[in-house]
Design an enzyme around this catalytic site. Structure first.
Site, PDB file in Angstrom:
ATOM      1  N   CYS A 159      -7.162  -2.557   7.410  1.00 24.82           N
ATOM      2  CA  CYS A 159      -8.210  -1.289   6.891  1.00 24.82           C
ATOM      3  C   CYS A 159      -9.185  -1.849   6.084  1.00 24.82           C
ATOM      4  CB  CYS A 159      -7.427  -0.367   6.463  1.00 24.82           C
ATOM      5  SG  CYS A 159      -6.688  -0.508   4.739  1.00 24.82           S
ATOM      6  N   CYS A 202       0.863  -1.047   0.072  1.00 24.66           N
ATOM      7  CA  CYS A 202       0.162  -0.137  -0.058  1.00 24.66           C
ATOM      8  C   CYS A 202       1.003   1.250   0.020  1.00 24.66           C
ATOM      9  CB  CYS A 202      -1.023  -0.148   1.270  1.00 24.66           C
ATOM     10  SG  CYS A 202      -2.190   1.491   1.238  1.00 24.66           S
TER      11      CYS A 202
END
Ligand SMILES: Cc1ncc(COP(=O)(O)O)c(C=O)c1O
Lengths: 385, 346
Positions: free
Chosen positions: B188, B91
């Site tokens: 997340c 990410c």
């Protein structure tokens, strides 16, 4: 911030003259129009004058104009009010609406269908989003309680043949509502010429304040109030009237009537230049909506393989405020319902851009915009691949 | 921006230093209907509020597809291969830097600033070094070791020289809300439940029951799925044994979990792949460094030898029990983060 504003279809700045007209009604002539005393009488007079003046421009009687809190509320009241009244009176249970209406109409129609059992038909439209009177005629039923077709579409600017549709409805004795929230800024609207029974207006699209609107209701059209309480607005909308905003709306409306020719003569050539340039400068671009029969300030496009959401952000960061049918602040872009309905494929529908001009737009603004737009679109396209 | 105190104070500091600030939040992919924690409606509202208070523009950029491709799929795939991937690394590298830097450039930005706790230092030879935060408790260099010279040259960490408590204090001085997203262990993009539920739901074939073997390959139990376990784990084995048993290895071909006692666990030598050297090039000779094998674990001294093809061999001075394939091994010399790579399965 000295960004250039090109989003007049979203809202407009309030005209200085409107602000001046409103000012005394906040704190000097602040009375409640329903009060008996002189403070109340002053406010009532202002309210009355505003109503007479606006009604006059619309070719309506003052008693046919209801002040509301917004264009949306006017649409809501038109749909709910007539739907329930017609059902009550004649058992009519059918609503005929165009599929390209503003959500204020579409979502209301959907709720009337989902929660209240009304039968809703969506009128087929052509590739420009235009509603043909023939299609209205084909879909009219004996139990139709209301027909709703907007005058000018907010997203693609197309104008509808309201008078012809109105005539058809009148021949069948069916109430006809038109959302004129967008068109009110550009044309004189005469309810008799347009043959409407109900018509929604919102002040903030024509240089008036936000949070105030009006609904024309032809005498003889039955309406059930949606906001119940006191007997303000002929018993059709309870709540103490917002005198300053109503005064502001009436003033702004008057300025439209006085100025619209000059405004249109100024805006339309700029808009035409913009459309021509965009279509010639930018590969894989199309105009959405009707090429001629459209709002004079309105340009809307789709660009293939461009993320409209990102484009609006990039343009904003570059100093130009525009909008898009698919743009959404939360980063969850969906293709616009309208463009999907008009059969644009996803790769086109996601790349929409709406540029709407106003009375303060200059040719320098448009030149500056045309200067940066091709580069911005190219950047956004490169980021997509 | 996350709406949290770190990115908010970062923005306020930049604004004060005279930068033209643009706030950006990435809309990331999330499992089913739940919103990704990084951009949930309340986090968005908070970030928007901060941008409004500090008077700079704010945009949410849709990165859902790219996040799914670059982060979620490799995460699922990693578990399918029996490793314990760290999705934050992909990410950071591919989304929070590469993807966002390109879009930031389109918005006219020269630099990307984040609220990470780490420092960037330019050397006299025009190289950029990644340094630990001055607040060692909060240091995030571990997840930033994937950054390249080019990324670092365009990055600002406004909190570089601040401690968490100083940041909180500054938030007060700037009258910014000091909301803090809870430091959750969960990922997340996983909605209800944890990553195990997510994997089960996504691809039931990844995590299926299999045998538990002892180091001599004798079956001594059954496990519910390899992804539920990580190297060094003791809990959840449900085997009665006179001494504590630990996961020492996963055999993906046999879908077997190999367990043993403490002596079987420790290792001193391992390899890492996909190594990023912050300097841009690997060192010629073996180097002495300290090595961190998990985000929150202490550093252990050792020797790192660069091999061909972005790999390294790591020789620790003392054995570590929880060297876990898929996690990052990150190399330091004092405060300087040299780089790191992904621990290889044996
Ligand atoms: C065609 C149309 N109808 C209704 C509305 C709603 O008006 P308001 O914002 O006053 O509720 C708008 C404006 O967004 C509009 O463009």
């Amino acid at each position: 911030m000295n960004n250039i504003y090109l989003d007049y279809a979203a809202t407009t700045p309030v005209d200085e003259r409107v602000i001046t007209a409103m000012q005394p009604y906040f704190n000097i002539r602040f009375g409640n129009p329903s009060s008996l005393h002189q403070f109340g009488q002053q406010a009532e007079t202002a309210l009355d004058l505003s109503r007479r003046e606006m009604a006059g421009y619309l070719g309506a009687m003052p008693s046919e104009l209801i002040f509301t809190s917004s264009g949306s509320e006017s649409d809501n009241l038109a749909l709910r009010g007539t739907a329930f009244a017609s059902r009550e009176k004649t058992g009519a249970n059918h609503l005929l609406v165009s599929p390209i209406e503003h959500p204020a109409v579409l979502a209301t129609a959907r709720q009337l269908a989902d929660l209240h059992g009304f039968d809703v038909t969506y009128i087929p439209v052509d590739e420009f989003g235009m509603v043909s009177p023939t299609m209205v005629q084909t879909n009219l039923r004996d139990d139709t309680a209301l027909v709703s077709v907007m005058h000018a579409n907010n997203e693609i600017g197309t104008l509808n043949p309201i008078a012809e549709i109105g005539q058809l409805c009148r021949d069948r004795g069916i109430p006809f509502h038109s959302d004129a929230v967008q068109s009110a800024a550009h044309f004189p609207l005469d309810v008799n010429d347009l043959k409407v029974d109900l018509m929604a207006l919102g002040a903030h699209k024509f240089y008036g304040p936000k949070g105030v609107g009006a609904l024309y209701v032809r005498s003889g059209i039955d309406l059930i109030p949606m906001l119940t309480g006191g007997s303000q607005e002929l018993g059709l909308r309870a709540a103490t009237q917002n005198t300053p905003l109503i005064v502001g709306m009436a003033k702004a409306f008057k300025l439209v009537q006085v100025d619209h020719n000059a405004r249109t003569n100024h805006i339309r050539p700029l808009r035409d230049h913009l459309i021509n340039q965009v279509l010639s400068l930018i590969p894989s671009s199309q105009l959405t909506g009707h090429p001629e029969t459209r709002l004079p300030n309105h340009a809307s496009f789709v660009f293939e393989d461009a993320d409209g959401n990102l484009l609006i952000s990039v343009l904003d960061a570059a100093g130009f405020a525009c909008s898009s049918g698919s743009a959404c602040k939360t980063g969850d872009p969906e293709p616009s319902l309208l463009l999907t309905h008009l059969n644009y494929s996803l790769s086109w529908a996601m790349g929409s851009l709406r540029v709407t001009l106003g009375k303060d737009t200059t040719s320098d603004d448009i030149d500056a915009f045309l200067e940066i737009l091709p580069g911005c679109i190219q950047q956004v396209r490169e980021l997509k691949s | 921006m996350s709406g949290g105190v770190d990115s908010s104070v970062s923005a306020a500091l930049l604004k004060e230093q005279g930068y033209d600030v643009i706030g950006v939040m990435l809309r990331l992919w999330s499992d089913s209907d739940s919103q990704n924690r990084c951009c949930a409606p309340d986090a968005q509202a908070e970030a928007r509020h901060i941008a409004g208070l500090l008077e700079f523009p704010f945009y949410v950029i849709d990165a859902q597809d790219q996040f799914y491709q670059a982060v979620v799929l490799p995460f699922i795939d990693g578990y399918a291969q029996g490793i314990t991937p760290n999705p934050c690394l992909n990410c950071n590298r591919l989304i929070r830097w590469d993807f966002l830097l390109e879009r930031a450039a389109a918005l006219g930005a020269k630099y990307l600033a984040t609220g990470h706790y780490a420092r960037i230092q330019q050397t006299p030879t025009e190289h950029y070094q990644l340094l630990k935060s001055r607040d060692l408790q909060k240091d995030q260099s571990y997840v930033l070791h994937v950054l390249t010279q080019k990324s670092l040259s365009q990055t600002i960490f406004p909190l570089a020289n601040l401690s968490k408590s100083q940041v909180r204090k500054l938030a007060g001085e700037y009258s910014l809300p000091v909301a803090e997203r809870p430091d959750s262990q969960d990922l997340c993009f996983v909605g209800q439940g944890d990553y195990r539920d997510f994997l089960r739901k996504t691809d039931p074939s990844i995590n299926k029951p299999g045998p538990i073997l002892n180091p001599e390959s004798k079956i001594i139990g059954e496990h519910p799925g390899l992804a539920d376990f990580t190297i060094g784990q003791r809990k959840g084995l449900r085997i009665s044994s006179p001494e504590s048993l630990y996961v020492i290895r996963k055999d993906i071909d046999q879908n077997a979990l190999i367990v043993g006692n403490k002596e079987h666990l420790g290792r001193t030598e391992f390899f890492a792949d996909q190594v990023n050297w912050i300097a841009g090039v690997p060192p010629q000779d073996p180097i002495q460094a300290t090595i961190k094998i998990r985000y929150k674990s202490p550093e252990t001294p050792g020797t790192i030898t660069a091999l061909k093809g972005h790999s390294v061999q790591i020789q620790l001075e003392s054995p570590l029990p929880d060297i876990t394939p898929g996690q990052a091994a990150v190399f330091y010399q004092n405060d300087i983060c040299l780089g790191g790579g992904i621990i290889r399965s044996d």
